[in-house]
Design a protein around this motif. Structure first.
Motif, PDB file in Angstrom:
ATOM      1  N   LEU A 169       9.404   3.110 -15.132  1.00  0.00           N
ATOM      2  CA  LEU A 169       9.837   4.500 -15.003  1.00  0.00           C
ATOM      3  C   LEU A 169       9.206   5.036 -13.725  1.00  0.00           C
ATOM      4  N   VAL A 170       9.965   5.813 -12.973  1.00  0.00           N
ATOM      5  CA  VAL A 170       9.421   6.372 -11.732  1.00  0.00           C
ATOM      6  C   VAL A 170       8.604   7.619 -12.061  1.00  0.00           C
ATOM      7  N   VAL A 171       7.332   7.609 -11.709  1.00  0.00           N
ATOM      8  CA  VAL A 171       6.462   8.754 -11.993  1.00  0.00           C
ATOM      9  C   VAL A 171       5.939   9.408 -10.721  1.00  0.00           C
ATOM     10  N   GLU A 172       6.221   8.794  -9.567  1.00  0.00           N
ATOM     11  CA  GLU A 172       5.756   9.367  -8.297  1.00  0.00           C
ATOM     12  C   GLU A 172       6.857   9.191  -7.259  1.00  0.00           C
ATOM     13  N   THR A 173       7.421  10.309  -6.802  1.00  0.00           N
ATOM     14  CA  THR A 173       8.506  10.197  -5.825  1.00  0.00           C
ATOM     15  C   THR A 173       8.047  10.519  -4.407  1.00  0.00           C
ATOM     16  N   ASN A 174       6.838  11.086  -4.272  1.00  0.00           N
ATOM     17  CA  ASN A 174       6.292  11.328  -2.933  1.00  0.00           C
ATOM     18  C   ASN A 174       5.509  10.105  -2.490  1.00  0.00           C
ATOM     19  N   ASP A 175       6.056   9.329  -1.569  1.00  0.00           N
ATOM     20  CA  ASP A 175       5.379   8.122  -1.103  1.00  0.00           C
ATOM     21  C   ASP A 175       4.963   7.228  -2.258  1.00  0.00           C
ATOM     22  N   GLY A 176       5.828   7.077  -3.244  1.00  0.00           N
ATOM     23  CA  GLY A 176       5.519   6.203  -4.378  1.00  0.00           C
ATOM     24  C   GLY A 176       5.206   4.792  -3.905  1.00  0.00           C
ATOM     25  N   LEU A 177       4.177   4.209  -4.486  1.00  0.00           N
ATOM     26  CA  LEU A 177       3.749   2.873  -4.066  1.00  0.00           C
ATOM     27  C   LEU A 177       4.808   1.828  -4.405  1.00  0.00           C
ATOM     28  N   PRO A 178       4.969   0.826  -3.530  1.00  0.00           N
ATOM     29  CA  PRO A 178       5.904  -0.251  -3.845  1.00  0.00           C
ATOM     30  C   PRO A 178       5.447  -1.010  -5.085  1.00  0.00           C
ATOM     31  N   CYS A 179       6.400  -1.445  -5.881  1.00  0.00           N
ATOM     32  CA  CYS A 179       6.102  -2.110  -7.147  1.00  0.00           C
ATOM     33  C   CYS A 179       6.647  -3.539  -7.116  1.00  0.00           C
ATOM     34  N   GLY A 180       6.082  -4.403  -7.941  1.00  0.00           N
ATOM     35  CA  GLY A 180       6.538  -5.791  -8.041  1.00  0.00           C
ATOM     36  C   GLY A 180       7.999  -5.922  -8.414  1.00  0.00           C
ATOM     37  N   CYS A 181       8.568  -4.864  -9.027  1.00  0.00           N
ATOM     38  CA  CYS A 181       9.976  -4.915  -9.446  1.00  0.00           C
ATOM     39  C   CYS A 181      10.914  -4.668  -8.271  1.00  0.00           C
ATOM     40  N   GLY A 182      10.350  -4.243  -7.118  1.00  0.00           N
ATOM     41  CA  GLY A 182      11.182  -3.914  -5.967  1.00  0.00           C
ATOM     42  C   GLY A 182      11.376  -2.419  -5.801  1.00  0.00           C
ATOM     43  N   GLY A 183      10.979  -1.649  -6.827  1.00  0.00           N
ATOM     44  CA  GLY A 183      11.115  -0.200  -6.755  1.00  0.00           C
ATOM     45  C   GLY A 183       9.865   0.456  -6.173  1.00  0.00           C
ATOM     46  N   PHE A 184       9.799   1.771  -6.277  1.00  0.00           N
ATOM     47  CA  PHE A 184       8.678   2.540  -5.729  1.00  0.00           C
ATOM     48  C   PHE A 184       8.224   3.591  -6.734  1.00  0.00           C
ATOM     49  N   GLY A 185       6.908   3.784  -6.805  1.00  0.00           N
ATOM     50  CA  GLY A 185       6.374   4.876  -7.621  1.00  0.00           C
ATOM     51  C   GLY A 185       6.460   4.631  -9.116  1.00  0.00           C
ATOM     52  N   CYS A 186       6.532   3.367  -9.543  1.00  0.00           N
ATOM     53  CA  CYS A 186       6.650   3.042 -10.975  1.00  0.00           C
ATOM     54  C   CYS A 186       5.349   3.341 -11.717  1.00  0.00           C
ATOM     55  N   LEU A 187       5.473   3.662 -13.010  1.00  0.00           N
ATOM     56  CA  LEU A 187       4.324   3.937 -13.876  1.00  0.00           C
ATOM     57  C   LEU A 187       3.262   2.842 -13.765  1.00  0.00           C
ATOM     58  N   GLU A 188       3.727   1.589 -13.677  1.00  0.00           N
ATOM     59  CA  GLU A 188       2.813   0.447 -13.564  1.00  0.00           C
ATOM     60  C   GLU A 188       1.832   0.588 -12.390  1.00  0.00           C
ATOM     61  N   GLN A 189       2.285   1.274 -11.330  1.00  0.00           N
ATOM     62  CA  GLN A 189       1.429   1.448 -10.154  1.00  0.00           C
ATOM     63  C   GLN A 189       0.430   2.588 -10.322  1.00  0.00           C
ATOM     64  N   TYR A 190       0.519   3.322 -11.447  1.00  0.00           N
ATOM     65  CA  TYR A 190      -0.321   4.510 -11.624  1.00  0.00           C
ATOM     66  C   TYR A 190      -1.045   4.559 -12.970  1.00  0.00           C
ATOM     67  N   ALA A 191      -0.717   3.656 -13.890  1.00  0.00           N
ATOM     68  CA  ALA A 191      -1.349   3.737 -15.211  1.00  0.00           C
ATOM     69  C   ALA A 191      -1.799   2.375 -15.738  1.00  0.00           C
ATOM     70  N   SER A 192      -1.886   1.392 -14.859  1.00  0.00           N
ATOM     71  CA  SER A 192      -2.414   0.078 -15.260  1.00  0.00           C
ATOM     72  C   SER A 192      -3.908   0.037 -14.919  1.00  0.00           C
ATOM     73  N   ALA A 193      -4.589  -1.010 -15.367  1.00  0.00           N
ATOM     74  CA  ALA A 193      -6.003  -1.190 -15.010  1.00  0.00           C
ATOM     75  C   ALA A 193      -6.130  -1.365 -13.493  1.00  0.00           C
ATOM     76  N   THR A 194      -5.169  -2.075 -12.917  1.00  0.00           N
ATOM     77  CA  THR A 194      -5.137  -2.273 -11.469  1.00  0.00           C
ATOM     78  C   THR A 194      -5.037  -0.922 -10.751  1.00  0.00           C
ATOM     79  N   ALA A 195      -4.176  -0.064 -11.272  1.00  0.00           N
ATOM     80  CA  ALA A 195      -3.958   1.254 -10.669  1.00  0.00           C
ATOM     81  C   ALA A 195      -5.214   2.120 -10.800  1.00  0.00           C
ATOM     82  N   LEU A 196      -5.859   2.054 -11.968  1.00  0.00           N
ATOM     83  CA  LEU A 196      -7.080   2.841 -12.161  1.00  0.00           C
ATOM     84  C   LEU A 196      -8.112   2.478 -11.092  1.00  0.00           C
ATOM     85  N   LEU A 197      -8.292   1.183 -10.885  1.00  0.00           N
ATOM     86  CA  LEU A 197      -9.293   0.741  -9.913  1.00  0.00           C
ATOM     87  C   LEU A 197      -8.914   1.208  -8.502  1.00  0.00           C
ATOM     88  N   ARG A 198      -7.612   1.095  -8.187  1.00  0.00           N
ATOM     89  CA  ARG A 198      -7.163   1.539  -6.863  1.00  0.00           C
ATOM     90  C   ARG A 198      -7.425   3.043  -6.680  1.00  0.00           C
TER      91      ARG A 198
END
Ligand SMILES: [Zn+2]
Length: 340
Positions: A169-198
């Motif tokens: 799901l897209v949760v960030e549309t302002n400069d959303g980070l690229p995601c492994g799925c090919g999309g940008f600003g996905c929840l995975e980039q903002y609510a995973s353990a990886t995202a927390l550390l970043r």
């Protein structure tokens, strides 16, 4: 039924786990191997076949094998069972995993996406069993964000089996980070353990630790910048949950995975933002967020109850005939309640 067992396979990018499972007894035996991706996909299928044969050679009190269930990384085109460009299984794009395993075993299998089977386990044996809930959505907050939807006890993943991916799901549309799925600003980039550390590194600068669990330890000690990183996660989770709640109106949303251990650190922001953003959450917010029994027409968001075995359990459950959870008397009553 009680004389049977099933075999479940949790095929991950790193580990391959194969378990014999009997209803009511849980795992009879678990075999864990590395997933030998570098040896090629045919070798991985042979490893699955060999692990299954070795379990079949055991005598589980004379039980007979009733079915084989497989949870595999997505995207997975179903019911065919074709792997589609998976980020965790390089070189497997277009591979007909179902056909390969079925031909190696000489029998039919049940196959689904790993996050979907984990949600199935949580519904049948975890939070869903505790609350007698037939429907839920589970988000797994780990290295990425996996998700599964269970409605009336069945996995729902759309017409191709590749939907239900709330991690994208897209949760960030302002400069959303690229995601492994090919999309940008996905929840995975903002609510995973990886995202927390970043996000912690961004907020804390050179003071930031090197793992999500260390950020959690600092936040638990009251480090305001580490707390801010968890608040960011809570905010993005609320945005994703708002879309899910407003779209599906399910009674239960379950958060699992390593990051859910830090529930108390993101919970205040998550619920505050959810109340602010979701009309449906405001209308269905329960007085008690963690009750012993779910109240009808309310929306609950709770931590998962099963740990890291949920994927393996779910693969076993795929091959296990579904047991009716409710008593005969409560069924018609619920059906009536649904119509009023
Ligand atoms: Zn994505």
């Amino acid at each position: 039924l009680s004389d049977n067992y099933v075999i479940g396979i949790d095929l991950g990018g790193t580990n391959l786990r194969v378990a014999a499972y009997a209803d009511g007894l849980e795992f009879l035996e678990v075999i864990q191997l590395p997933t030998r991706l570098s040896e090629g996909r045919d070798q991985v299928v042979r490893d699955i076949r060999d692990a299954i044969s070795s379990l079949q050679n055991r005598n589980f009190s004379g039980r007979t094998l009733a079915g084989v269930g497989v949870g595999a990384p997505g995207p997975l085109e179903l019911p065919e069972g074709i792997v589609r460009n998976p980020p965790n299984l390089t070189g497997w794009d277009g591979f007909n995993l179902r056909a390969a395993i079925e031909s190696a075993l000489g029998r039919a299998i049940e196959l689904d996406n790993d996050a979907n089977v984990a949600a199935l386990a949580e519904q049948r044996l975890g939070v869903g069993r505790k609350y007698e809930a037939d429907s839920l959505c589970m988000l797994t907050l780990g290295t990425g964000v996996g998700s599964g939807f269970i409605v009336d006890g069945k996995i729902q993943s759309g017409s191709t089996g590749m939907g239900g991916e709330a991690g994208h799901l897209v949760v960030e549309t302002n400069d959303g980070l690229p995601c492994g799925c090919g999309g940008f600003g996905c929840l995975e980039q903002y609510a995973s353990a990886t995202a927390l550390l970043r996000m912690a590194k961004k907020i804390m600068g050179t003071r930031a630790p090197n793992s999500a669990s260390e950020v959690a330890a600092l936040a638990a000690d009251g480090d305001s910048l580490a707390v801010a990183a968890f608040e960011a996660v809570g905010n993005y989770l609320a945005i994703g949950l708002t879309d899910l709640i407003n779209s599906f109106n399910l009674p239960l949303y379950v958060l699992g995975g390593g990051l859910s251990q830090s529930w108390h650190l993101f919970e205040p922001t998550m619920f505050a933002e959810l109340r602010r953003r979701s009309y449906l959450y405001r209308l269905t917010e329960p007085k008690n967020r963690y009750p012993d029994r779910l109240e009808r027409h309310k929306t609950y968001i709770v931590p998962a109850e099963l740990g890291s075995n949920s994927g393996l359990l779910g693969a076993c459950l795929l091959a296990t005939p579904r047991q009716t959870m409710k008593t005969a008397e409560s069924e018609p009553q619920l059906a009536t309640a649904g119509r009023t």
